[in-house]
Design a protein around this motif. Structure first.
Motif, PDB file in Angstrom:
ATOM      1  N   ALA A 219       0.967  -1.267  -0.004  1.00 25.60           N
ATOM      2  CA  ALA A 219      -0.095   0.079  -0.160  1.00 25.60           C
ATOM      3  C   ALA A 219       0.807   1.139   0.051  1.00 25.60           C
ATOM      4  O   ALA A 219       2.091   0.990   0.231  1.00 25.60           O
ATOM      5  N   TRP A 220       0.266   2.409  -0.115  1.00 24.61           N
ATOM      6  CA  TRP A 220       1.116   3.582  -0.172  1.00 24.61           C
ATOM      7  C   TRP A 220       0.322   4.839   0.654  1.00 24.61           C
ATOM      8  O   TRP A 220      -1.011   4.826   0.815  1.00 24.61           O
ATOM      9  N   PHE A 221       1.240   5.376   1.180  1.00 21.27           N
ATOM     10  CA  PHE A 221       0.475   6.790   2.178  1.00 21.27           C
ATOM     11  C   PHE A 221       1.289   7.906   1.875  1.00 21.27           C
ATOM     12  O   PHE A 221       2.467   7.967   1.542  1.00 21.27           O
ATOM     13  N   VAL A 222       0.615   8.879   2.198  1.00 21.95           N
ATOM     14  CA  VAL A 222       1.237  10.270   2.031  1.00 21.95           C
ATOM     15  C   VAL A 222       0.511  11.072   3.079  1.00 21.95           C
ATOM     16  O   VAL A 222      -0.737  11.101   3.390  1.00 21.95           O
ATOM     17  N   PHE A 223       0.931  12.190   3.809  1.00 21.17           N
ATOM     18  CA  PHE A 223       0.528  13.072   4.490  1.00 21.17           C
ATOM     19  C   PHE A 223       1.273  14.395   4.333  1.00 21.17           C
ATOM     20  O   PHE A 223       2.625  14.387   4.007  1.00 21.17           O
ATOM     21  N   GLY A 224       0.381  15.408   4.418  1.00 21.30           N
ATOM     22  CA  GLY A 224       0.898  16.825   4.108  1.00 21.30           C
ATOM     23  C   GLY A 224      -0.157  17.898   4.313  1.00 21.30           C
ATOM     24  O   GLY A 224      -1.233  17.650   4.639  1.00 21.30           O
ATOM     25  N   THR A 225       0.258  18.907   4.194  1.00 26.11           N
ATOM     26  CA  THR A 225      -0.720  20.277   4.205  1.00 26.11           C
ATOM     27  C   THR A 225      -1.459  20.388   3.073  1.00 26.11           C
ATOM     28  O   THR A 225      -0.992  19.917   1.976  1.00 26.11           O
ATOM     29  N   LYS A 226      -2.470  21.157   3.145  1.00 22.29           N
ATOM     30  CA  LYS A 226      -3.188  21.280   1.724  1.00 22.29           C
ATOM     31  C   LYS A 226      -2.633  21.853   0.849  1.00 22.29           C
ATOM     32  O   LYS A 226      -2.582  21.330  -0.429  1.00 22.29           O
TER      33      LYS A 226
ATOM     34  N   GLN B 237      -7.901  12.682  -7.732  1.00 25.62           N
ATOM     35  CA  GLN B 237      -8.441  12.663  -8.984  1.00 25.62           C
ATOM     36  C   GLN B 237      -7.646  13.003 -10.067  1.00 25.62           C
ATOM     37  O   GLN B 237      -6.980  13.907  -9.804  1.00 25.62           O
ATOM     38  N   GLY B 238      -7.821  12.415 -11.069  1.00 27.75           N
ATOM     39  CA  GLY B 238      -6.900  12.562 -12.275  1.00 27.75           C
ATOM     40  C   GLY B 238      -5.483  12.204 -12.014  1.00 27.75           C
ATOM     41  O   GLY B 238      -5.293  11.222 -11.485  1.00 27.75           O
ATOM     42  N   ASN B 239      -4.525  13.122 -12.684  1.00 26.09           N
ATOM     43  CA  ASN B 239      -3.223  12.749 -12.451  1.00 26.09           C
ATOM     44  C   ASN B 239      -2.516  13.296 -11.329  1.00 26.09           C
ATOM     45  O   ASN B 239      -2.850  14.481 -10.802  1.00 26.09           O
ATOM     46  N   PHE B 240      -1.878  12.573 -10.591  1.00 24.97           N
ATOM     47  CA  PHE B 240      -1.359  12.857  -9.343  1.00 24.97           C
ATOM     48  C   PHE B 240       0.063  12.209  -9.177  1.00 24.97           C
ATOM     49  O   PHE B 240       0.381  11.289  -9.844  1.00 24.97           O
ATOM     50  N   ASN B 241       0.907  12.822  -8.512  1.00 23.14           N
ATOM     51  CA  ASN B 241       2.357  12.401  -8.073  1.00 23.14           C
ATOM     52  C   ASN B 241       2.384  11.259  -7.391  1.00 23.14           C
ATOM     53  O   ASN B 241       2.412  11.367  -6.176  1.00 23.14           O
ATOM     54  N   LYS B 242       2.561   9.977  -7.957  1.00 26.86           N
ATOM     55  CA  LYS B 242       2.577   8.880  -7.238  1.00 26.86           C
ATOM     56  C   LYS B 242       3.828   8.747  -6.483  1.00 26.86           C
ATOM     57  O   LYS B 242       3.924   7.867  -5.335  1.00 26.86           O
ATOM     58  N   ASN B 243       5.063   9.110  -7.089  1.00 26.98           N
ATOM     59  CA  ASN B 243       6.232   9.262  -6.427  1.00 26.98           C
ATOM     60  C   ASN B 243       6.357   9.851  -5.046  1.00 26.98           C
ATOM     61  O   ASN B 243       7.258   9.654  -4.233  1.00 26.98           O
ATOM     62  N   TYR B 244       5.174  10.624  -4.712  1.00 31.01           N
ATOM     63  CA  TYR B 244       5.297  11.556  -3.546  1.00 31.01           C
ATOM     64  C   TYR B 244       4.961  10.776  -2.263  1.00 31.01           C
ATOM     65  O   TYR B 244       4.903  10.935  -1.256  1.00 31.01           O
ATOM     66  N   PHE B 245       4.457   9.270  -2.691  1.00 26.05           N
ATOM     67  CA  PHE B 245       3.779   8.363  -1.479  1.00 26.05           C
ATOM     68  C   PHE B 245       4.915   7.495  -1.184  1.00 26.05           C
ATOM     69  O   PHE B 245       5.851   7.265  -1.827  1.00 26.05           O
ATOM     70  N   THR B 246       4.928   6.920  -0.093  1.00 27.73           N
ATOM     71  CA  THR B 246       5.623   6.013   0.700  1.00 27.73           C
ATOM     72  C   THR B 246       4.917   4.598   0.491  1.00 27.73           C
ATOM     73  O   THR B 246       3.875   4.427   0.892  1.00 27.73           O
ATOM     74  N   LYS B 247       5.951   3.559   0.096  1.00 26.74           N
ATOM     75  CA  LYS B 247       5.320   2.339  -0.001  1.00 26.74           C
ATOM     76  C   LYS B 247       5.759   1.591   1.142  1.00 26.74           C
ATOM     77  O   LYS B 247       6.538   1.708   1.766  1.00 26.74           O
ATOM     78  N   ILE B 248       4.471   0.696   1.662  1.00 29.29           N
ATOM     79  CA  ILE B 248       4.638  -0.040   2.844  1.00 29.29           C
ATOM     80  C   ILE B 248       3.974  -1.139   2.580  1.00 29.29           C
ATOM     81  O   ILE B 248       3.418  -1.629   1.650  1.00 29.29           O
ATOM     82  N   ASP B 249       4.244  -2.438   3.593  1.00 31.84           N
ATOM     83  CA  ASP B 249       3.966  -3.740   3.568  1.00 31.84           C
ATOM     84  C   ASP B 249       2.705  -3.679   4.592  1.00 31.84           C
ATOM     85  O   ASP B 249       3.183  -3.613   5.662  1.00 31.84           O
ATOM     86  N   ILE B 250       1.802  -3.867   4.231  1.00 30.71           N
ATOM     87  CA  ILE B 250       0.497  -3.756   5.384  1.00 30.71           C
ATOM     88  C   ILE B 250       0.555  -4.944   6.332  1.00 30.71           C
ATOM     89  O   ILE B 250      -0.316  -4.742   7.279  1.00 30.71           O
ATOM     90  N   ARG B 251       1.245  -5.744   6.215  1.00 33.92           N
ATOM     91  CA  ARG B 251       1.433  -6.815   6.974  1.00 33.92           C
ATOM     92  C   ARG B 251       2.435  -6.458   8.346  1.00 33.92           C
ATOM     93  O   ARG B 251       2.108  -7.012   9.474  1.00 33.92           O
TER      94      ARG B 251
END
Length: 282
Positions: free
Chosen positions: A190-197, A213-227
Motif C-alpha cells: 500500500a502507499w500513504f502520504v501526509f501533508g498540508t493542503k 482525482q486525475g493525474n497525481f504524483n505517485k512518487n510522493y507516496f511512501t510504499k509500505i507492507d500492510i502486514r
C-alpha cells in the motif's frame, strides 16, 4: 518418507477444514443447492488431489524398497546379481518417471482447482525436492556399481533424460514460487502520504476539494507492507484522513508531544477500500 507424511498431514488438514466448516442454513432452496454444488466441487477436487498424492507416496515407497534391494544384492555373492540389480534399477527409473508425471498432474490439478493454498504449493515443491533426491541416490548407486564392474550402460540415456526432466520440473516449481511471492507482495503493498493542503495540491493529490482525482504524483507516496507497517507517525497536532477507510479499522492517538499517530488495528479491513492513504495535516 517423513517428508511425505508431513505433506499428507498438510493436505489432510486442508480436507478437515473444508469438511468441518458447517454450511450456513439458507431459506432460499436455490441458494442452498448452489452452495451444495460448490461444496461437492471442492470435495471432488480434494479427493482427486489426495488420490494423486497417495499414488506419489506409494511410488516413493516402492522406490525406497527397490533401492534397499539393490544395496542388499550388490553387497552379496549371488551369481545373478548383475541381472537382479539391472531389473531393480530399471524399476526405480520407471517409477521415478511415473512419479514425475504424477507431480505434473498434481500441479495441473492445483492450477485448475478453486483452492489456492500456499501450504499445498509448498507440498508440491517438497515432492519435487524428494524426486530430485531419489535421482541423486540413483546416480550414486550407478557410480558404486561401476566401481564394482557391474555396468548398467543401457540406463545412461534414461538417467540423462531424467536429469533433464527433473531440472525442468525444479525450475518450473521455482518459477511458480517466485510468481506466488511476487503476487503476495503486490497484494500486501500500500502507499500513504501526509501533508498540508498546499503540499497536497502542489502534487495533484488534492484538487478542487477532491482527493486522488486525475493525474497525481505517485512518487510522493511512501510504499509500505500492510502486514508489517501498522503505525504511521504523522508529526502533527492536527490530522484528518481524506481517503475512505472503515472507521472501526483504525485509531488516531497522540504521543507525548500531542502529535498524532495513525494506528491500523485491522489492516485487511483498513486497506480493503483503497490501497492509497492520504492524510491532511497542519
Amino acid at each position: 518418507m517423513k517428508k511425505m507424511l508431513v505433506a499428507a498431514l498438510g493436505l489432510m488438514a486442508i480436507v478437515a477444514c473444508t469438511n468441518d466448516k458447517p454450511a450456513p442454513i439458507l431459506p432460499d432452496g436455490g441458494q442452498n443447492d448452489s452452495l451444495q454444488r460448490i461444496i461437492e466441487q471442492k470435495d471432488n477436487e480434494i479427493n482427486d488431489m489426495m488420490g494423486t498424492l497417495n499414488e506419489i507416496q506409494e511410488g516413493f515407497r516402492e522406490i525406497n524398497e527397490a533401492e534397499n534391494r539393490v544395496n542388499v544384492v550388490k553387497d552379496g555373492e549371488r551369481a545373478n546379481k548383475a541381472q537382479q540389480i539391472r531389473e531393480n534399477i530399471q524399476f526405480i527409473s520407471q517409477r521415478m518417471a511415473q512419479n514425475r508425471e504424477l507431480i505434473k498432474k498434481l500441479q495441473q490439478q492445483m492450477r485448475e482447482s478453486s483452492m489456492k493454498g500456499d501450504e499445498f504449493q509448498k507440498t508440491i515443491i517438497n515432492l519435487t525436492k524428494q524426486l530430485e533426491q531419489s535421482n541423486e541416490t540413483l546416480q550414486q548407486l550407478r557410480a558404486e556399481l561401476d566401481a564394482k564392474d557391474i555396468h548398467i550402460s543401457e540406463l545412461d540415456e534414461t538417467i540423462a533424460n531424467q536429469n533433464t526432466s527433473i531440472n525442468n520440473l525444479k525450475n518450473e516449481s521455482e518459477q511458480k514460487t517466485e510468481t506466488i511471492n511476487t503476487q503476495d507482495k503486490q497484494l500486501n503493498t500500500a502507499w500513504f502520504v501526509f501533508g498540508t493542503k498546499s503540499e497536497l495540491k502542489e502534487q495533484g493529490i488534492l484538487k478542487d476539494g477532491k482527493v486522488l482525482q486525475g493525474n497525481f504524483n505517485k512518487n510522493y507516496f511512501t510504499k509500505i507492507d500492510i502486514r508489517v507497517d501498522k503505525e504511521i507517525k504523522l508529526y502533527s497536532k492536527s490530522a484528518k484522513l481524506l481517503t475512505m477507510h472503515p472507521s472501526s479499522s483504525y485509531t488516531l492517538t497522540q504521543d507525548a508531544n500531542k502529535q498524532y499517530i495513525l494506528k491500523i488495528n485491522n489492516p485487511q479491513l483498513f486497506w480493503s477500500t483503497s490501497k492509497y492513504l492520504v492524510v491532511l495535516v497542519k
